[in-house]
Design an enzyme around this catalytic site. Sequence first.
Site, PDB file in Angstrom:
ATOM      1  N   ARG A 192       0.815  -1.212   0.000  1.00 43.64           N
ATOM      2  CA  ARG A 192       0.000   0.000   0.000  1.00 43.64           C
ATOM      3  C   ARG A 192       0.852   1.268   0.000  1.00 43.64           C
ATOM      4  NH1 ARG A 192      -2.064  -3.632  -1.223  1.00 43.64           N
ATOM      5  NH2 ARG A 192      -3.916  -4.704  -0.464  1.00 43.64           N
ATOM      6  N   SER A 271     -11.346  -0.367   3.293  1.00 47.60           N
ATOM      7  CA  SER A 271     -10.518  -0.658   4.468  1.00 47.60           C
ATOM      8  C   SER A 271      -9.942   0.643   5.017  1.00 47.60           C
ATOM      9  CB  SER A 271      -9.380  -1.614   4.096  1.00 47.60           C
ATOM     10  OG  SER A 271      -9.909  -2.835   3.613  1.00 47.60           O
ATOM     11  N   GLU A 375      -5.519   4.125   6.207  1.00 43.16           N
ATOM     12  CA  GLU A 375      -5.203   3.982   4.798  1.00 43.16           C
ATOM     13  C   GLU A 375      -5.652   5.199   3.977  1.00 43.16           C
ATOM     14  OE1 GLU A 375      -6.072   0.787   1.198  1.00 43.16           O
ATOM     15  OE2 GLU A 375      -5.901   0.091   3.252  1.00 43.16           O
TER      16      GLU A 375
END
Length: 383
Positions: A192, A271, A375
């Site tokens: 990520r 998420s 995130e």
Amino acid sequence: MSRGHPPRCGPNRTARRTPPPKPSGASRTLEPVQERHHAPLAPLTTFRLGGPAARLITAVTDAEVIAAVREADEGGTPLLLIGGGSNLVIGDKGFDGTALVIATKGFELTGSRLELAAGEVWTDAVARTVEAGLAGIECLAGIPGSAGATPIQNVGAYGQEVSATITEVIAYDRRTRETVTVGNADCGFSYRHSRFKAEPERYVVLRVVFELEDADGLSAPIKYAETARALGVEPGDRVPLTAARETVLKLRAGKGMVLDPEDHDTWSAGSFFTNPILTDEQFTAFHARVRTQLGDTAEPPAYPAGEGHTKTSAAWLIDKAGFTKGYGTGPARISTKHTLALTNRGEATTEDLLTLAREVVAGVRETFGITLVNEPVTVGVSL
């Protein structure tokens, strides 16, 4: 955690200059309809949260994107880039600067080479590659957002990451004021994370190039155990591309991860927290703490994450810390379908959301000694 990893290359090492995009009418000035003042930003995000922008511009060509970025930079105006809005948490006060919506279009498929304009809707692009019989991104179906965001976040799900198929990223470099092409090896991809995320004020992604696989209508080998179980195959098997895509869509929908305006469980950023990656020493301490909190037979999820590192599950941590599905009594709550999604139940403010996020972070830290990292990108606010 991976967010702290530096990019694997120096800032200018191998990014090569790219000729400026052809005008295609892009040299025209922006039409009045494309510029608004004191414009609401909440409708441009999947959270449907956030205050207004002082100025909102929509760019439909690469040249318009570059022109708007240069204008902001030359005037010292704060700049917020918006694609699909699926990874943004904007403060209730809004953004005192120029918000630039990248709405460029372009889907060019030559053999197994795919070039996408940054503004292309990602889930639509995935569907088109499946229709074309090409494998490599079929398990990334249903992920909201735009194509230009995928290399920034190194988007991944169900055993696939875009870093496995991206060959190069064409971007505007705000520091050198040039359009550059960055090859895969120099994108600094990790979990990520990427070079573009490491320097968010520097690069504006314009186009992304992928190399897909023609496997006679079959998917890439299925890597994710949950997907394999749903398909009735073993990890490593290939299945028809349409079956892989449809199965992933069903799995995502069951977790509230496919956008549906009628379902508040999808009024989220997917998420909200990344899965923690721990060193061997950190994981040993974490494992001992799990046994203390949950009993001597408790075993936390553990996945290899490179030499000397183990990844565990943020969703598991949240659930075991007492934040179960549907947790909360206010207008911002944990999804009723998945503990990893924080949601706007319809009347929330950004501060409501952040209050919930901070409660979750504090609870997981107190219970397991791990600090979760958000995130989504925060604008004008922080946890």
